[in-house]
Design a protein around this motif. Sequence first.
Motif, short mmCIF file in Angstrom:
data_model
loop_
_atom_site.label_atom_id
_atom_site.label_comp_id
_atom_site.label_asym_id
_atom_site.label_seq_id
_atom_site.Cartn_x
_atom_site.Cartn_y
_atom_site.Cartn_z
N UNK A 17 21.59 -2.76 -6.61
CA UNK A 17 20.99 -2.76 -7.76
C UNK A 17 20.65 -3.57 -8.81
N UNK A 18 20.46 -3.52 -10.31
CA UNK A 18 20.64 -4.79 -11.21
C UNK A 18 21.45 -5.35 -12.04
N UNK A 19 22.70 -3.86 -11.61
CA UNK A 19 24.22 -4.65 -12.34
C UNK A 19 24.65 -4.90 -11.45
N UNK A 20 24.27 -5.45 -10.40
CA UNK A 20 25.21 -6.61 -9.66
C UNK A 20 24.81 -7.61 -9.12
N UNK A 21 25.92 -8.97 -8.94
CA UNK A 21 25.35 -10.64 -8.88
C UNK A 21 23.61 -10.67 -8.23
N UNK A 22 22.49 -11.23 -8.39
CA UNK A 22 21.73 -11.20 -8.12
C UNK A 22 22.27 -12.06 -6.16
N UNK A 23 21.14 -11.26 -5.55
CA UNK A 23 20.96 -11.02 -4.33
C UNK A 23 22.05 -10.74 -3.57
N UNK A 24 22.73 -9.27 -3.73
CA UNK A 24 23.62 -8.64 -3.15
C UNK A 24 22.48 -7.59 -2.37
N UNK A 25 23.21 -6.73 -2.30
CA UNK A 25 22.08 -5.78 -1.13
C UNK A 25 23.54 -4.78 -0.92
N UNK A 26 22.20 -3.04 -0.89
CA UNK A 26 23.41 -2.17 -0.45
C UNK A 26 22.53 -1.29 0.71
N UNK A 27 23.55 -0.47 1.34
CA UNK A 27 23.22 0.62 2.27
C UNK A 27 23.98 1.54 2.19
N UNK A 28 22.91 2.29 1.49
CA UNK A 28 23.76 4.36 1.72
C UNK A 28 23.81 4.51 2.77
N UNK A 29 24.38 5.42 3.41
CA UNK A 29 25.33 5.75 3.97
C UNK A 29 25.37 7.21 4.14
N UNK A 30 25.16 8.34 3.05
CA UNK A 30 25.33 9.51 3.05
C UNK A 30 25.73 9.76 1.76
N UNK A 73 28.41 -2.25 0.08
CA UNK A 73 27.02 -3.54 -0.81
C UNK A 73 27.96 -4.40 0.03
N UNK A 74 27.02 -5.21 0.22
CA UNK A 74 26.79 -7.22 0.39
C UNK A 74 26.48 -8.06 -0.42
N UNK A 75 27.93 -8.51 -0.37
CA UNK A 75 27.45 -9.60 -2.01
C UNK A 75 27.84 -10.93 -0.88
N UNK A 112 31.50 -13.62 -7.34
CA UNK A 112 32.22 -12.82 -8.29
C UNK A 112 31.85 -10.98 -9.09
N UNK A 113 32.98 -10.12 -8.85
CA UNK A 113 32.57 -8.98 -9.73
C UNK A 113 33.66 -8.58 -10.51
N UNK A 114 33.85 -8.28 -11.98
CA UNK A 114 34.13 -7.94 -12.95
C UNK A 114 34.77 -6.47 -12.74
N UNK A 115 35.91 -6.54 -12.86
CA UNK A 115 36.49 -4.54 -12.11
C UNK A 115 36.49 -4.12 -13.27
N UNK A 116 35.98 -4.60 -14.77
CA UNK A 116 35.69 -3.34 -15.43
C UNK A 116 34.02 -3.25 -15.86
N UNK A 117 33.16 -4.03 -14.85
CA UNK A 117 31.90 -3.68 -14.72
C UNK A 117 31.17 -3.88 -15.39
#
Length: 95
Positions: free
Chosen positions: A57-70, A83-85, A90-95
């Motif tokens: 999603x756009x809130x993640x750093x560019x190049x990040x990918x995700x897979x929906x498991x269930x 998620x794969x970064x 880096x990712x901030x803990x407060x979103x």
Amino acid sequence: MRTRLSRAQVATSLIAVSLAVAASARAQEQQPTGPDTGTAAQVMRLTPAELIWTAGPPMLPPGASMAVIEGSFSKPGPFTVRLKFPANSTSRPDG
């Protein structure tokens, strides 16, 4: 006044206490659960190669990918994603 116990009484008491402790320990043991018992959730083991990866999603750093498991984002209820970064992101803990 002291009461003396016979050897048979002492032995019987020790056996009774041992059996009570063993029964209590046995009752507290984890019972194995399998997929056919319906008492525990089934474990799903997937490697990253078995997942279908999409752009994150756009809130993640560019190049990040995700897979929906269930589950599903569009339906109420729980869902699980992985998620794969990119390296050194880096990712901030407060979103």
